[in-house]
Enzyme design. Sequence first.
Site, PDB file in Angstrom:
ATOM      1  N   ARG A  33       0.740 -10.639   7.176  1.00 29.55           N
ATOM      2  CA  ARG A  33       0.869 -10.217   5.467  1.00 29.55           C
ATOM      3  C   ARG A  33       1.908  -9.007   6.369  1.00 29.55           C
ATOM      4  O   ARG A  33       1.972  -8.668   7.484  1.00 29.55           O
ATOM      5  CB  ARG A  33      -0.527  -9.040   6.118  1.00 29.55           C
ATOM      6  CG  ARG A  33      -2.024  -9.557   6.034  1.00 29.55           C
ATOM      7  CD  ARG A  33      -2.762  -8.299   5.976  1.00 29.55           C
ATOM      8  NE  ARG A  33      -2.609  -7.681   7.704  1.00 29.55           N
ATOM      9  CZ  ARG A  33      -3.696  -8.229   8.342  1.00 29.55           C
ATOM     10  NH1 ARG A  33      -4.365  -9.495   8.248  1.00 29.55           N
ATOM     11  NH2 ARG A  33      -3.890  -7.788   9.243  1.00 29.55           N
ATOM     12  N   TYR A  54      16.120  31.662   3.635  1.00 30.74           N
ATOM     13  CA  TYR A  54      14.974  32.608   4.052  1.00 30.74           C
ATOM     14  C   TYR A  54      15.649  33.257   5.756  1.00 30.74           C
ATOM     15  O   TYR A  54      15.153  32.381   6.419  1.00 30.74           O
ATOM     16  CB  TYR A  54      13.728  31.438   3.663  1.00 30.74           C
ATOM     17  CG  TYR A  54      13.457  31.794   2.668  1.00 30.74           C
ATOM     18  CD1 TYR A  54      13.231  32.409   1.563  1.00 30.74           C
ATOM     19  CD2 TYR A  54      13.575  30.792   1.723  1.00 30.74           C
ATOM     20  CE1 TYR A  54      12.790  33.014   0.509  1.00 30.74           C
ATOM     21  CE2 TYR A  54      13.154  30.551   0.482  1.00 30.74           C
ATOM     22  CZ  TYR A  54      12.695  31.515  -0.229  1.00 30.74           C
ATOM     23  OH  TYR A  54      12.321  31.566  -1.588  1.00 30.74           O
ATOM     24  N   ARG A  87     -10.576   0.464  14.546  1.00 27.06           N
ATOM     25  CA  ARG A  87     -11.004   0.826  13.453  1.00 27.06           C
ATOM     26  C   ARG A  87     -11.532   0.247  11.946  1.00 27.06           C
ATOM     27  O   ARG A  87     -12.908   1.424  11.777  1.00 27.06           O
ATOM     28  CB  ARG A  87      -9.254   0.492  11.951  1.00 27.06           C
ATOM     29  CG  ARG A  87      -9.166   2.137  11.352  1.00 27.06           C
ATOM     30  CD  ARG A  87      -7.453   1.357  11.470  1.00 27.06           C
ATOM     31  NE  ARG A  87      -6.658   0.509  10.741  1.00 27.06           N
ATOM     32  CZ  ARG A  87      -6.197   0.403   9.850  1.00 27.06           C
ATOM     33  NH1 ARG A  87      -4.659   1.050   9.995  1.00 27.06           N
ATOM     34  NH2 ARG A  87      -5.208  -1.205   9.665  1.00 27.06           N
ATOM     35  N   HIS A 114      -7.090  -6.943  12.658  1.00 28.73           N
ATOM     36  CA  HIS A 114      -5.009  -6.265  12.765  1.00 28.73           C
ATOM     37  C   HIS A 114      -5.010  -6.000  14.361  1.00 28.73           C
ATOM     38  O   HIS A 114      -5.898  -5.671  14.909  1.00 28.73           O
ATOM     39  CB  HIS A 114      -5.703  -5.147  12.287  1.00 28.73           C
ATOM     40  CG  HIS A 114      -3.925  -4.257  11.655  1.00 28.73           C
ATOM     41  ND1 HIS A 114      -2.988  -4.926  11.664  1.00 28.73           N
ATOM     42  CD2 HIS A 114      -3.900  -3.046  11.629  1.00 28.73           C
ATOM     43  CE1 HIS A 114      -2.242  -3.956  10.780  1.00 28.73           C
ATOM     44  NE2 HIS A 114      -2.704  -3.167  11.517  1.00 28.73           N
ATOM     45  N   LYS A 152       1.008  -1.318  -0.024  1.00 31.89           N
ATOM     46  CA  LYS A 152      -0.327  -0.073   0.167  1.00 31.89           C
ATOM     47  C   LYS A 152       1.443   0.857   0.013  1.00 31.89           C
ATOM     48  O   LYS A 152       1.840   0.655   0.019  1.00 31.89           O
ATOM     49  CB  LYS A 152      -1.438  -0.075   1.279  1.00 31.89           C
ATOM     50  CG  LYS A 152       0.208   0.401   2.753  1.00 31.89           C
ATOM     51  CD  LYS A 152      -0.805  -0.098   3.848  1.00 31.89           C
ATOM     52  CE  LYS A 152      -0.072  -0.259   5.185  1.00 31.89           C
ATOM     53  NZ  LYS A 152      -1.292  -0.550   5.985  1.00 31.89           N
ATOM     54  N   CYS A 160      14.755  25.621   1.997  1.00 36.30           N
ATOM     55  CA  CYS A 160      13.586  25.421   1.190  1.00 36.30           C
ATOM     56  C   CYS A 160      12.644  24.990   0.250  1.00 36.30           C
ATOM     57  O   CYS A 160      12.797  23.701   0.415  1.00 36.30           O
ATOM     58  CB  CYS A 160      14.004  27.156   0.300  1.00 36.30           C
ATOM     59  SG  CYS A 160      16.164  28.052   0.820  1.00 36.30           S
ATOM     60  N   MET A 161      12.074  25.509  -0.270  1.00 36.63           N
ATOM     61  CA  MET A 161      10.705  24.133  -1.037  1.00 36.63           C
ATOM     62  C   MET A 161      11.609  22.920  -1.783  1.00 36.63           C
ATOM     63  O   MET A 161      11.625  22.389  -1.985  1.00 36.63           O
ATOM     64  CB  MET A 161       9.781  24.817  -1.975  1.00 36.63           C
ATOM     65  CG  MET A 161       9.203  24.738  -2.709  1.00 36.63           C
ATOM     66  SD  MET A 161       7.574  25.378  -3.955  1.00 36.63           S
ATOM     67  CE  MET A 161       7.145  26.309  -2.968  1.00 36.63           C
ATOM     68  N   ASP A 162      12.852  23.867  -2.844  1.00 37.69           N
ATOM     69  CA  ASP A 162      13.093  23.055  -3.727  1.00 37.69           C
ATOM     70  C   ASP A 162      14.771  22.740  -3.377  1.00 37.69           C
ATOM     71  O   ASP A 162      15.907  22.198  -4.254  1.00 37.69           O
ATOM     72  CB  ASP A 162      13.760  23.647  -5.335  1.00 37.69           C
ATOM     73  CG  ASP A 162      11.607  24.439  -5.053  1.00 37.69           C
ATOM     74  OD1 ASP A 162      10.961  23.492  -4.840  1.00 37.69           O
ATOM     75  OD2 ASP A 162      11.633  25.279  -5.690  1.00 37.69           O
TER      76      ASP A 162
HETATM   77  C1  LIG Z   1       0.117  -1.527   6.899  1.00 34.45           C
HETATM   78  C2  LIG Z   1      -0.960  -2.949   7.242  1.00 34.45           C
HETATM   79  C3  LIG Z   1      -0.025  -4.055   7.761  1.00 34.45           C
HETATM   80  C4  LIG Z   1       1.774  -3.773   7.299  1.00 34.45           C
HETATM   81  O1  LIG Z   1       1.600  -3.842   8.229  1.00 34.45           O
HETATM   82  P1  LIG Z   1       3.225  -3.272   8.682  1.00 34.45           P
HETATM   83  O2  LIG Z   1       3.712  -3.161  10.052  1.00 34.45           O
HETATM   84  O3  LIG Z   1       4.089  -3.103   8.146  1.00 34.45           O
HETATM   85  O4  LIG Z   1       4.112  -5.120   8.969  1.00 34.45           O
HETATM   86  C5  LIG Z   1      -1.062  -4.853   8.095  1.00 34.45           C
HETATM   87  N1  LIG Z   1      -1.987  -5.442   8.269  1.00 34.45           N
HETATM   88  C6  LIG Z   1      -2.739  -4.376   7.544  1.00 34.45           C
HETATM   89  C7  LIG Z   1      -4.254  -4.009   8.053  1.00 34.45           C
HETATM   90  C8  LIG Z   1      -2.248  -2.940   7.594  1.00 34.45           C
HETATM   91  O5  LIG Z   1      -3.060  -1.743   7.392  1.00 34.45           O
END
Ligand SMILES: *Cc1c(COP(=O)(O)O)cnc(C)c1O
Length: 386
Positions: free
Chosen positions: A222, A268, A139, A169, A42, A314-316
């Site tokens: 995951r 700046y 969540r 999660h 992601k 600065c910005m750049d």
């Molecule tokens: C981002 C995310 C992960 C990955 O978590 P890490 O700590 O980066 O391994 C796994 N499951 C869900 C639902 C997430 O949103």
Amino acid sequence: MGTDRGFYRDTWAEINLDHIDYNVKEALKLLPASEQLFAVVKANAYGHGDVPVAEAAVRAGAHGLTVAFLDEALSLTKSKMKVPILVLGASRPADAALAAEHNISLTVYQLEWLQEAEKHLSSDQVLKVHIKCDTGMGRLGVKTVEGLQGMVSFIHQSPRFTFEGIFTHFATADELDTTYFDQQLACFNAMVESLEEKPPYIHCANSATTLRCEKAYFNTVRLGISMYGLSPSKEMKTVLPFSLKQAFSLHTKIVHIKKIQKGEKVSYGATYEAQEEEWIATLPIGYADGWIRKLQGQHMLVEGERVPIVGRICMDQCMIRLSSEKPLGTIVTLIGKQGNEEISMDEIADQLETINYEVPCVITARVPRVYRQQGKVVQVINPLLG
Ligand SMILES: *Cc1c(COP(=O)(O)O)cnc(C)c1O
């Protein structure tokens, strides 16, 4: 230069695909042979670049890919990879047909969503869904066994859906105290146990859990942050089962250098004043690249030596103070190694009072990503030039 490299400003992020490969393979070694690993890509693979990272992870043995949003899943279909893709976040019921058309699995957590999505799927379509359980993260997710049963029954009686997975999660997997984690795990176990028929994928382990909690493997994990070679938290660094290899580094080059006299000012606000004769170099990177103003004072590496940013960013552009004159074009490393010195993602996160996850995510699309494999540049992505 430039032309063959795909960018014309000497500021770039380098992604070491061998390190992605190593981190995935080491994580796989911890798992039973039947266990499947989904690479979490992601947010443009945490700022590393979605398609090249996904391809490297799949080559290393990842079974599938996960993202937060449908747009990100569609972005991955640019690649020729034929692996399962799961959207972990919320999608619109109206987009169920688009997901089904691209064989993308969606996360569901409400009966009403399924009822609405069913109307949008045509009679020849079947959408694969994973049910998300909220076991304490607060969540997304269904919170009760009854709620879960209601969704499962609906999925089983509808020809438009396949029950492909169930997951949750953790809120505290990266903390050494496992009290809250254990409660969440017990809650998830109870929800999984309540299912008469188990779906093919049962998963709850993020990186922190994958690296240290075998009893939470179920049949799929995951892996996010640690695939990129970063520790899920500082306290976990003491219990890592292998040494992670950071994949992301950030570099620029000196485009201007000058000697200034005692009392001369830089940038700046004219807030920085030379205390003596000083060598000041200008670098073509600034807050619009994600190198934000709060990083004033942070060190960078020049010929293996630490030097400070002076004056406002600065910005750049920004300025550094050197210990001696250096040639134009000298490479300056903002994140990564030079000689025996290293500026880690964690050091930058500390300076920004945040976590390492956030740092590569906020390096903007203006910074081209250069991919290195076995010492060679294999790809350059510069979104500005398409
Ligand atoms: C981002 C995310 C992960 C990955 O978590 P890490 O700590 O980066 O391994 C796994 N499951 C869900 C639902 C997430 O949103």
